[in-house]
Design an enzyme around this catalytic site. Structure first.
Site, short mmCIF file in Angstrom:
data_model
loop_
_atom_site.label_atom_id
_atom_site.label_comp_id
_atom_site.label_asym_id
_atom_site.label_seq_id
_atom_site.Cartn_x
_atom_site.Cartn_y
_atom_site.Cartn_z
N PHE A 149 5.76 -6.55 -2.45
CA PHE A 149 4.31 -6.53 -2.25
C PHE A 149 3.61 -5.58 -3.22
CE2 PHE A 149 6.45 -7.38 1.82
CZ PHE A 149 5.95 -8.64 2.09
N GLU A 152 0.08 -4.21 -9.21
CA GLU A 152 0.08 -3.64 -10.56
C GLU A 152 -0.88 -2.45 -10.58
OE1 GLU A 152 -0.35 -6.63 -13.63
OE2 GLU A 152 0.92 -7.98 -12.48
N CYS A 264 -0.56 -13.12 -9.71
CA CYS A 264 -0.11 -13.41 -8.34
C CYS A 264 -1.10 -14.22 -7.52
CB CYS A 264 0.22 -12.11 -7.61
SG CYS A 264 1.69 -11.33 -8.27
N LYS A 267 -2.14 -18.05 -8.64
CA LYS A 267 -1.06 -19.05 -8.65
C LYS A 267 -0.37 -19.13 -7.28
CE LYS A 267 3.00 -16.45 -9.61
NZ LYS A 267 3.95 -16.28 -8.55
C1 UDX Z 1 -1.48 -8.65 -5.58
C2 UDX Z 1 -1.20 -8.13 -4.16
O1 UDX Z 1 -2.14 -7.10 -3.83
C3 UDX Z 1 0.22 -7.59 -4.08
O2 UDX Z 1 0.51 -7.16 -2.77
C4 UDX Z 1 1.18 -8.69 -4.50
O3 UDX Z 1 2.51 -8.20 -4.48
C5 UDX Z 1 0.83 -9.20 -5.89
O4 UDX Z 1 -0.53 -9.63 -5.91
P1 UDX Z 1 -2.10 -7.51 -7.93
O5 UDX Z 1 -2.18 -8.89 -8.48
O6 UDX Z 1 -1.38 -6.46 -8.69
O7 UDX Z 1 -1.41 -7.54 -6.47
O8 UDX Z 1 -3.60 -6.99 -7.77
P2 UDX Z 1 -4.63 -6.68 -6.60
O9 UDX Z 1 -4.89 -5.24 -6.57
O10 UDX Z 1 -4.22 -7.33 -5.34
O11 UDX Z 1 -5.94 -7.38 -7.18
C6 UDX Z 1 -5.99 -8.79 -7.38
C7 UDX Z 1 -7.32 -9.22 -7.93
O12 UDX Z 1 -8.32 -9.12 -6.94
C8 UDX Z 1 -7.83 -8.42 -9.12
O13 UDX Z 1 -8.32 -9.33 -10.09
C9 UDX Z 1 -8.93 -7.56 -8.55
O14 UDX Z 1 -9.91 -7.27 -9.50
C10 UDX Z 1 -9.46 -8.47 -7.46
N1 UDX Z 1 -10.13 -7.75 -6.36
C11 UDX Z 1 -9.41 -6.87 -5.59
C12 UDX Z 1 -11.47 -7.97 -6.06
O15 UDX Z 1 -12.14 -8.77 -6.73
N2 UDX Z 1 -12.04 -7.31 -5.02
C13 UDX Z 1 -11.36 -6.43 -4.23
O16 UDX Z 1 -11.95 -5.87 -3.30
C14 UDX Z 1 -10.00 -6.20 -4.54
#
Ligand code: UDX
Length: 437
Positions: A149, A152, A264, A267
């Site tokens: 989980f 990044e 993540c 996709k």
């Molecule tokens: C995600 C999951 O959080 C993680 O648990 C899983 O293992 C992999 O996918 P990650 O892709 O690293 O992790 O990024 P995350 O911090 O979840 O952000 C995903 C996207 O959502 C980003 O583009 C971020 O900018 C966006 N986001 C996040 C928002 O637009 N608003 C928010 O409030 C939070």
């Protein structure tokens, strides 16, 4: 314990280095010689805060060895599979080629009763299929599914101090043995109190996609509210604060803006819909299609807003895009909303400069025709409009007075609702944001 990790990407490299830092002897394997060469020198092949420091220590001490040689896994008791499961090009389904290839490479070198542990995000049913494949080669070996989980930007922290650990194991003695081995691998986190859920394969596989689907839905929910705020004259940031005080809703992951991207969430929700369709349960997750569409509309809306503030056409306008990575503290540009918007504006005839502290090299590979700058002051100079599309700290903390001296026109579009609107307005900027008046 002696552990192998196949796949040295964002997940595997962090997992391997973290396990080595906990006292395990780890062998990391990848087919990409360039990646392996960097890691063998204790250097991360991508930007991830804290990873270089961790790697330098475990490579120097010999706790982590990295190689392209598949036979190096021989002698390890536990074998993690951490390869990617990208989106298959035409359909939304997951492409399992790398998982299958990793399994095929492993079986030739396994000991008779080794444990293979899948960490990659896979469609439900994959573990059962791979368990049958493994049993054909090594009847006493066991497969477990142990989803990851990590986020990044926080990958090291999330790996060393996970908020939960999930094991999908077979019934009976094989499952008990797999659980005992995984408990030994994760002894530190379990001692620290991380909750552990031991379950079957399908539940373990579904936990991961359910978690990511929920997170994507939360973001698209607040972005749908932003669409309404835009037409009704409301403010989505205040709305998020107000509903977020309800502990059942919570304020985290409720930041409205350009939406989600990365390797993540996008996709995973598409692969989930494709798999649910195959299982005849497509209706159960049809709402994820809407989640995806809301997310896509944010990018189109940002392009429209840029066109509007530039007087109806972006042709020839100098637009500075702050951010190329899909989120701050990462150099990952996979499905990056920021890079997508920059490319669309260029396609419409704008002269786009993209600035990012870490992701320029990756962005250039994907979008070679855009102009890039690492230095933010150079990037701002002469701009007709500035678009904040990835909320890196250095962008959030920009001094609007100084920035105003560099640009040609003080117009800023805050695609992440991350700037101090009053400070920018006071410095003479026309400030516009998604979901706010
Ligand atoms: C995600 C999951 O959080 C993680 O648990 C899983 O293992 C992999 O996918 P990650 O892709 O690293 O992790 O990024 P995350 O911090 O979840 O952000 C995903 C996207 O959502 C980003 O583009 C971020 O900018 C966006 N986001 C996040 C928002 O637009 N608003 C928010 O409030 C939070």
């Amino acid at each position: 314990m002696r552990i192998s990790v196949t796949g040295m990407g964002y997940l595997g490299a962090v997992h391997a280095a973290s396990m080595a830092s906990l006292g395990h002897e780890v062998v990391g394997v990848d087919v990409d010689a360039q990646k392996v060469d960097a890691l063998a020198l204790g250097k991360a092949p991508f930007f991830e805060p804290g990873l270089d420091e961790l790697l330098a220590g475990v490579v120097a001490s010999g706790a982590l060895e990295v190689t392209t040689e598949p036979s190096a896994v021989a002698g390890c008791q536990v074998h993690f599979v951490c390869v990617g499961t990208p989106q298959a090009s035409a359909s939304g389904a997951a492409d399992l080629r790398f998982v299958d290839a990793a399994m095929a490479a492993l079986v030739d070198h396994l000991g008779p009763d080794d444990l293979v542990v899948g960490k990659s995000t896979v469609p439900v049913g994959t573990a059962a299929r791979l368990a049958t494949y493994l049993a054909a080669a090594h009847p006493a070996a066991t497969l477990a599914w142990n989803p990851e989980f990590l986020r990044e930007g926080f990958a090291v922290e999330d790996t060393l101090r996970p908020d939960r650990i999930v094991y999908g194991v077979p019934d009976g003695e094989a499952g008990e043995r797999a659980t005992a081995l995984l408990d030994a691998v994760y002894a530190q986190a379990l001692d620290d109190g991380a909750p552990r859920i031991v379950t079957d394969y399908p539940t373990a596989e579904l936990v991961k996609v359910a978690a990511n689907s929920f997170l994507a839905t939360k973001i698209s929910f607040i972005n749908a509210m932003a669409e309404l705020c835009e037409v009704a004259g409301g403010d989505v940031t205040q709305l998020a604060d107000a509903i977020g005080y309800d502990p059942r809703i919570g304020r985290r992951f409720l930041n409205s803006g350009l939406g989600f991207g990365g390797g993540c969430l996008p996709k995973d929700i598409r692969a989930f819909m494709a798999r649910a369709d195959e299982l005849g349960a497509g209706d159960a997750v049809a709402f994820l299609g809407e989640v995806d569409r809301v997310n896509g509309r944010r990018r189109a809306r940002m392009v429209d807003l840029a066109t509007e503030v530039l007087g109806g056409s972006v042709v020839g306008a100098r637009i500075t895009v702050l951010g190329a990575a899909f989120k701050p503290d990462s150099d990952d540009v996979r499905d990056s909303p920021a890079l997508d918007v920059a490319a669309r504006l260029r396609a419409l005839g704008a002269r786009v400069t993209v600035c990012d502290p870490q992701a320029v090299a990756n962005a250039r590979t994907k979008q070679p025709d855009l102009h890039y700058e690492v230095d933010v002051e150079t990037a701002l100079t002469g701009a007709d409009a500035v678009l904040l599309l990835t909320e890196w700290r250095q962008f959030r903390q920009l001094d609007p007075v100084r920035a105003g001296e560099l640009v040609a026109h003080r117009t800023v579009l805050d695609g992440r609702n991350a700037l101090d609107r009053d400070a920018w307005t006071a410095a003479g900027w026309a400030y516009r944001a998604l979901g706010r008046r």
